[in-house]
Design a protein around this motif. Structure first.
Motif, mmCIF file in Angstrom:
data_model
loop_
_atom_site.group_PDB
_atom_site.id
_atom_site.type_symbol
_atom_site.label_atom_id
_atom_site.label_comp_id
_atom_site.label_asym_id
_atom_site.label_seq_id
_atom_site.Cartn_x
_atom_site.Cartn_y
_atom_site.Cartn_z
ATOM 1 N N HIS A 99 6.709 31.542 -3.393
ATOM 2 C CA HIS A 99 6.155 32.753 -2.813
ATOM 3 C C HIS A 99 4.733 32.960 -3.341
ATOM 4 O O HIS A 99 4.516 32.947 -4.555
ATOM 5 N N ASP A 100 3.811 33.133 -2.434
ATOM 6 C CA ASP A 100 2.389 33.288 -2.746
ATOM 7 C C ASP A 100 2.141 34.637 -3.401
ATOM 8 O O ASP A 100 2.551 35.675 -2.881
ATOM 9 N N ARG A 101 1.481 34.615 -4.533
ATOM 10 C CA ARG A 101 1.104 35.835 -5.252
ATOM 11 C C ARG A 101 -0.408 35.908 -5.445
ATOM 12 O O ARG A 101 -0.894 36.423 -6.448
ATOM 13 N N GLY A 102 -1.156 35.373 -4.503
ATOM 14 C CA GLY A 102 -2.616 35.386 -4.601
ATOM 15 C C GLY A 102 -3.102 34.062 -5.145
ATOM 16 O O GLY A 102 -3.182 33.092 -4.410
ATOM 17 N N ASP A 103 -3.415 34.011 -6.438
ATOM 18 C CA ASP A 103 -3.871 32.745 -7.027
ATOM 19 C C ASP A 103 -2.762 32.058 -7.821
ATOM 20 O O ASP A 103 -3.007 31.089 -8.512
ATOM 21 N N TRP A 104 -1.537 32.562 -7.739
ATOM 22 C CA TRP A 104 -0.406 31.945 -8.436
ATOM 23 C C TRP A 104 0.829 32.037 -7.549
ATOM 24 O O TRP A 104 0.817 32.691 -6.513
ATOM 25 N N LEU A 105 1.904 31.353 -7.961
ATOM 26 C CA LEU A 105 3.144 31.308 -7.187
ATOM 27 C C LEU A 105 4.315 31.801 -8.024
ATOM 28 O O LEU A 105 4.338 31.631 -9.242
ATOM 29 N N MET A 106 5.286 32.383 -7.340
ATOM 30 C CA MET A 106 6.563 32.726 -7.951
ATOM 31 C C MET A 106 7.613 31.910 -7.208
ATOM 32 O O MET A 106 7.511 31.733 -5.988
ATOM 33 N N ALA A 107 8.613 31.381 -7.925
ATOM 34 C CA ALA A 107 9.619 30.530 -7.288
ATOM 35 C C ALA A 107 11.006 30.818 -7.833
ATOM 36 O O ALA A 107 11.163 31.195 -8.997
ATOM 37 N N TRP A 108 12.002 30.621 -6.958
ATOM 38 C CA TRP A 108 13.398 30.775 -7.345
ATOM 39 C C TRP A 108 14.137 29.475 -7.091
ATOM 40 O O TRP A 108 14.058 28.903 -5.992
ATOM 41 N N LEU A 109 14.878 29.016 -8.091
ATOM 42 C CA LEU A 109 15.692 27.809 -7.975
ATOM 43 C C LEU A 109 16.721 28.012 -6.870
ATOM 44 O O LEU A 109 17.429 29.016 -6.852
ATOM 45 N N ASP A 110 16.769 27.073 -5.961
ATOM 46 C CA ASP A 110 17.675 27.106 -4.804
ATOM 47 C C ASP A 110 17.500 28.381 -3.973
ATOM 48 O O ASP A 110 18.384 28.742 -3.199
ATOM 49 N N GLY A 111 16.376 29.058 -4.132
ATOM 50 C CA GLY A 111 16.125 30.286 -3.373
ATOM 51 C C GLY A 111 17.008 31.441 -3.783
ATOM 52 O O GLY A 111 17.059 32.463 -3.106
ATOM 53 N N ASP A 112 17.685 31.335 -4.920
ATOM 54 C CA ASP A 112 18.638 32.330 -5.374
ATOM 55 C C ASP A 112 17.947 33.372 -6.249
ATOM 56 O O ASP A 112 17.663 33.128 -7.422
ATOM 57 N N ARG A 113 17.717 34.539 -5.692
ATOM 58 C CA ARG A 113 17.010 35.600 -6.415
ATOM 59 C C ARG A 113 17.868 36.281 -7.472
ATOM 60 O O ARG A 113 17.394 37.163 -8.176
ATOM 61 N N ALA A 114 19.110 35.864 -7.607
ATOM 62 C CA ALA A 114 19.931 36.362 -8.712
ATOM 63 C C ALA A 114 19.521 35.679 -10.013
ATOM 64 O O ALA A 114 19.814 36.171 -11.102
ATOM 65 N N ASN A 115 18.842 34.533 -9.897
ATOM 66 C CA ASN A 115 18.334 33.809 -11.066
ATOM 67 C C ASN A 115 16.945 34.318 -11.414
ATOM 68 O O ASN A 115 16.212 34.766 -10.533
ATOM 69 N N PRO A 116 16.545 34.216 -12.679
ATOM 70 C CA PRO A 116 15.172 34.587 -13.029
ATOM 71 C C PRO A 116 14.181 33.638 -12.340
ATOM 72 O O PRO A 116 14.434 32.434 -12.250
#
Length: 135
Positions: A99-116
């Motif tokens: 997921h684009d956060r401007g100049d950095w990215l946030m990511a979830w393993l297997d797309g599972d937002r229950a994980n950090p």
């Protein structure tokens, strides 16, 4: 390079502010958008404990990952909404939503937002496995 506390501090702030938004309002990057964002760049990867690895993204959807224990050269590919990394010798791919956060990215393993999530910040470093011996 980022100050050592920026990753954990931003992660804590992101979680406190509710970045765990529903997928409909925060769609993951498409494979094409991900490729445009990362190709030719290197990113420091942070989790809730701090920086734990670095990855360089090369043309042809190739990637080099390095952490304290290993250096892996592989490829990434789209799989539905996920970006999956295949590394020789690894039993299964590592798949994420980015997921684009401007100049950095946030990511979830297997797309599972229950994980950090993990956070990827641009780095001036270029990763190679040449001469890498690990721990």
């Amino acid at each position: 390079m980022m100050p050592a506390m920026r990753g954990p501090a931003l992660l804590a702030a992101a979680l406190a502010c509710g970045f765990a938004v529903h997928a409909e309002t925060d769609p993951p990057l498409s494979a094409e958008a991900f490729e445009t964002f990362v190709q030719g760049r290197t990113f420091d990867t942070h989790d809730q404990t701090g920086r734990y690895g670095v990855e360089t993204f090369l043309p042809g959807r190739r990637a080099i990952w390095r952490d304290a224990e290993r250096c892996l050269e592989g490829r990434w590919r789209p799989q539905g909404a996920l970006i999956c990394f295949d590394y020789p010798g690894e039993p299964q791919p590592y798949c994420w939503t980015y997921h684009d956060r401007g100049d950095w990215l946030m990511a979830w393993l297997d797309g599972d937002r229950a994980n950090p999530p993990i956070l990827l910040y641009p780095s001036p470093e270029i990763v190679t496995c040449e001469g890498y011996f690990g721990v």
